[in-house]
Scaffold this motif. Structure first.
Motif, PDB file in Angstrom:
ATOM      1  N   GLU A   1       0.825  -1.205   0.000  1.00 40.47           N
ATOM      2  CA  GLU A   1       0.000   0.000   0.000  1.00 40.47           C
ATOM      3  C   GLU A   1       0.861   1.258   0.000  1.00 40.47           C
ATOM      4  OE1 GLU A   1      -2.803   0.055   3.128  1.00 40.47           O
ATOM      5  OE2 GLU A   1      -3.938  -1.679   2.418  1.00 40.47           O
TER       6      GLU A   1
ATOM      7  N   HIS B   1       0.849   4.209  -2.754  1.00 40.07           N
ATOM      8  CA  HIS B   1       0.520   5.580  -2.353  1.00 40.07           C
ATOM      9  C   HIS B   1       1.452   6.587  -3.022  1.00 40.07           C
ATOM     10  CE1 HIS B   1      -2.517   4.162   0.157  1.00 40.07           C
ATOM     11  NE2 HIS B   1      -1.856   4.006   1.297  1.00 40.07           N
TER      12      HIS B   1
ATOM     13  N   THR C   1     -13.888   4.206  -3.708  1.00 41.91           N
ATOM     14  CA  THR C   1     -12.807   3.874  -2.769  1.00 41.91           C
ATOM     15  C   THR C   1     -13.202   4.199  -1.343  1.00 41.91           C
ATOM     16  OG1 THR C   1     -11.187   4.323  -4.511  1.00 41.91           O
ATOM     17  CG2 THR C   1     -10.376   4.278  -2.250  1.00 41.91           C
ATOM     18  N   ILE C   2     -13.869   5.362  -1.165  1.00 45.67           N
ATOM     19  CA  ILE C   2     -14.347   5.735   0.173  1.00 45.67           C
ATOM     20  C   ILE C   2     -15.377   4.721   0.665  1.00 45.67           C
ATOM     21  CG2 ILE C   2     -15.649   7.482   1.457  1.00 45.67           C
ATOM     22  CD1 ILE C   2     -14.322   9.581  -0.335  1.00 45.67           C
TER      23      ILE C   2
ATOM     24  N   GLY D   1     -13.680   1.587   1.758  1.00 44.08           N
ATOM     25  CA  GLY D   1     -12.977   1.759   3.021  1.00 44.08           C
ATOM     26  C   GLY D   1     -13.913   1.842   4.210  1.00 44.08           C
TER      27      GLY D   1
ATOM     28  N   THR E   1     -16.458  -5.948  -2.657  1.00 46.15           N
ATOM     29  CA  THR E   1     -15.464  -5.860  -3.720  1.00 46.15           C
ATOM     30  C   THR E   1     -16.130  -5.884  -5.090  1.00 46.15           C
ATOM     31  OG1 THR E   1     -13.847  -6.994  -2.315  1.00 46.15           O
ATOM     32  CG2 THR E   1     -13.378  -6.902  -4.663  1.00 46.15           C
TER      33      THR E   1
ATOM     34  N   TYR F   1     -17.805  -2.539  -5.713  1.00 50.45           N
ATOM     35  CA  TYR F   1     -16.755  -1.547  -5.970  1.00 50.45           C
ATOM     36  C   TYR F   1     -16.299  -1.644  -7.418  1.00 50.45           C
ATOM     37  CZ  TYR F   1     -12.028   0.339  -6.190  1.00 50.45           C
ATOM     38  OH  TYR F   1     -10.904   1.019  -6.577  1.00 50.45           O
TER      39      TYR F   1
END
Length: 759
Positions: A72, A76, A379-380, A383, A389, A392
């Motif tokens: 991750e 980023h 994505t929010i 999270g 999934t 999304y």
């Protein structure tokens, strides 16, 4: 304090390699789509899909895993680059946004945005309420899930829309500005909805306080930005241009404001792109931030950072999940509802907004693009534990597909939208302003001794710069303290050095201003400046007083000051009579005209000889504009038309065709009809510019063996109030020389004469 370890060798290598591959594929696909008549953004979005798990992960899984299956923290690093590209793209979008035009169409934009929010929100909520439970994390959270789907369906993607509009070259058209305005309202409402739904997901109750805070935050930021922020940005850009100068300093300044505003809006719970967009709008209104500098920034953004942003956004998409029949079927339903809701909602209200069918289709097709904004929303949701999934992936697919549909729809529908006369004139005027000589005069220097000629020069500059954000510096040269017999101590020498340094840099600090305590010439200098300022009146730009002391040539001081980044030097000077060296002007003005690094405008007020300064306020009713079709003549025409518009004067554009004498045996004689036709084309070209700007214009073409004498005669017969002409300096020993015709007019005209010369 423990030191932070630097980025590891492999991590740095990997991110550089990722960026290399992403940019290469994005640009190749972008150019490929451009070559078939599609916007490059389509290929740039697909670049991420090609390099992601959907294609590269299937065809060459080893290469995909080595490049993009990373931790991750490693990914980023790419996200930071992506966000930088997003911020820069929104800044460029702001440059191209005409806030006055958007405000003038505010009712239409509001109706469109409401149609683009309410209908997809309702259809999206219904979709979420009836979707199979397999796509919901918890059956007890169906209300939150439905609200989240509704919010995702309501979002538009301003970055994608802006890139499409830029590539289709319609962002300055009314339809492009309407799409941007409606899209910004859409996204603002979408952010508020997202904050509310996110609060509901976290607490289990509708967080109305959070929504209220978001609304107040948006209004407070916009209010502060368009009042205090507008002035701060304009003053800072002007200061940087005066003191530092150069494209690099200007771009750095605007980018600093962008990052600061983005950080502020992000801190306030809004999106960083809101701050970037607003800074772009405000910076785009500052005259000092020129079209040329904007183009440099835009080129870097669209060539590097925007393609990376779109490619990284597409990298998140995995179409392999659609292999499941249930997921594929639900995906088609979600895509259909998303398109019908957004497109149908906007088209249904376009008639109420007074738009045509094709305008409604274009706006609906453009705002149907979800792009990275919906990916961020998805994505929010992932999270927060709202989306599975599979859901999304479906939302990301919808974001990509709608972004691919938008340019095709807009390319098909925009040519069917007729351009109105008012829109055509506005766009033509904007194109003219980009290359306009007068409009790009940011800093002008007016050396003055308070003479009638300089006062009349100020009289002409008043209507010329009244509505332009042009800074005008008034320069008065005084004898140095040493020349006046002063002690000339260390303090005086330091002060003179600092003053000269400040003048070179264009610094507007007090050390360059008049009226220093104890200055023996302060009263006279004050009177000089006051006379000039009386003629100038109120200007939109800043007017500054500069005083320079010299123990040598005044011309040297003027030239040193002019080298500090000025766009024009204006000189008020009466022509000399009986000069032994045939010079038209005094040695000071003659040298400045010869050596100035920028264009010079000489104003000879021989026609106002003997007038008191107060009588110079008489209106200018008729301007004579001789032209020979050169660039200098074109620039002089701009000056004449701009003054005429403010003074409501008539401009007579004149071209004198010189008759060839019989002894000109080595000159190929052109038939008179052809010479007249050429002359008519020359005057018509200048007249068209004047009419485009709104000036009252007449044209004249005539023959004469003595063009200068003929022009003087026309000025006398028509009772012209001023002659404005352009001329290039010609090589001549020891003096400025504009050619015999210009000098005839300067010497004999019965009214003031303005000559604009190029360096």
């Amino acid at each position: 304090m423990e030191l932070i370890e630097p980025l590891g060798h492999h991590e740095l290598f990997l991110v550089i390699l990722q960026l290399t591959v992403l940019l290469f594929v994005a640009r190749v696909l972008g150019e490929a789509f451009s070559s078939i008549g599609q916007p490059a953004v389509v290929g740039e979005l697909l670049a991420g899909v090609v390099l992601g798990p959907s294609l590269l992960g299937v065809v060459v899984p080893g290469a995909y895993e080595s490049l993009f299956v990373v931790s991750e923290s490693q990914f980023h690093l790419l996200e930071i680059i992506s966000w930088l590209g997003l911020i820069m793209l929104l800044l460029v979008t702001g440059f191209e946004t005409d806030i006055d035009l958007v405000i003038s169409k505010g009712r239409t934009a509001l109706l469109l945005s409401l149609g683009g929010i309410l209908v997809p929100f309702v259809t999206g909520f219904a979709l979420g309420w009836f979707l199979p439970s397999e796509f919901i994390v918890s059956a007890d959270d169906r209300l939150v899930f439905s609200l989240f789907v509704a919010t995702a369906m309501s979002i538009s993607a301003i970055p994608v829309i802006a890139k499409i509009l830029l590539e289709l070259d319609v962002i300055r058209r009314d339809i492009g500005q309407l799409i941007l305005a409606a899209g910004m309202v859409d996204d603002t409402i979408g952010w508020i909805l997202l904050a509310t739904v996110a609060g509901l997901a976290r607490t289990g109750v509708a967080d109305l306080d959070s929504a209220a805070v978001t609304i107040v935050s948006v209004l407070a930021f916009l209010g502060a930005a368009f009042t205090i922020g507008r002035r701060i940005i304009a003053d800072t850009i002007r200061w940087v241009d005066n003191v530092i100068g150069g494209d690099i300093a200007m771009i750095s300044t605007v980018m600093l404001f962008t990052l600061a505003a983005g950080a502020l809006t992000q801190y306030m719970g809004l999106e960083a792109i809101l701050g970037a967009f607003v800074v772009g709008v405000l910076a785009g209104q500052v005259k000092r931030f020129s079209y040329r500098v904007r183009h440099v920034f835009e080129a870097v953004t669209l060539a590097i950072f925007a393609p990376l942003f779109f490619a990284i956004a597409g990298l998140r998409m995995d179409v392999t999940v659609l292999a499941d029949p249930l997921v594929f079927g639900v995906g088609l339903v979600v895509l259909s509802v998303a398109c019908i809701g957004k497109f149908g909602g906007i088209v249904s209200v376009s008639g109420l907004a007074g738009l045509s069918k094709w305008e409604g289709i274009t706006i609906g097709g453009g705002m149907n693009a979800r792009g990275a904004m919906e990916i961020i929303v998805a994505t929010i949701g992932l999270g927060l534990g709202i989306l599975t999934t599979s859901m999304y992936s479906i939302i990301v697919v919808v974001a990509i597909v709608t972004s691919l549909m938008a340019p095709a729809i807009m390319r098909w529908s925009i040519p069917k939208i007729e351009m109105g006369e008012a829109e055509r004139k506005r766009i033509e005027r904007e194109r003219y302003l980009q290359d306009s000589f007068v409009n790009n005069l940011d800093r002008v220097l007016l050396p003055t001794r308070g003479t009638a000629d300089t006062q009349y020069a100020a009289r002409l500059l008043s209507p010329l710069f009244r509505n332009l954000q042009t800074d005008l510096d008034l320069l008065c040269i005084t004898p140095s303290t040493e020349t006046r017999g002063s002690s000339g101590g260390v303090r005086d020498r330091i002060r003179r050095f600092v003053t000269r340094l400040g003048d070179r840099r264009g610094d507007g600090s007090d050390r360059n201003r008049v009226n220093r305590k104890g200055h023996p010439d302060s009263d006279e200098t004050e009177r000089v400046f006051s006379r000039i300022e009386q003629q100038l009146g109120t200007l939109s730009g800043e007017t500054r007083r500069l005083v320079r002391e010299t123990d040598g040539s005044a011309a040297e001081s003027i030239l040193e000051t002019a080298a500090g980044g000025y766009d024009l030097v204006v000189l008020g000077e009466r022509t000399l009579e009986g000069s032994t060296d045939a010079s038209l002007f005094s040695p000071t003005v003659d040298r400045v005209v010869q050596e100035t690094p920028c264009p010079a405008m000489v104003v000879s007020a021989s026609g106002v000889d003997g007038r008191e300064p107060t009588k110079m306020d008489e209106p200018i009713e008729r301007i004579l504009l001789p032209t020979i079709g050169t660039q200098a003549s074109r620039h002089a025409a701009e000056i004449a038309f701009t003054i005429a518009l403010e003074e409501r004067a008539l401009v007579e554009v004149v071209h004198v065709v010189t008759s060839h004498r019989s002894d000109d045996r080595f000159v190929a004689r052109t038939p008179p009809p052809q010479e007249v036709e050429i002359g008519e084309r020359i005057v018509d070209r200048e007249a068209e510019l004047g009419r485009q700007l709104g000036a009252n214009v007449v044209t004249t073409v005539l023959f004469s063996d003595s063009p200068g004498e003929e022009l003087v005669g026309i000025a006398d017969r028509t009772d012209a109030d001023a002659v404005i002409m352009g001329s290039n300096k010609r090589p001549m020993t020891r003096r400025a020389f504009f050619g015999p015709n210009v000098e005839d007019v300067l010497t004999n005209a019965p009214c003031p004469v303005v000559v604009l010369s190029s360096p």
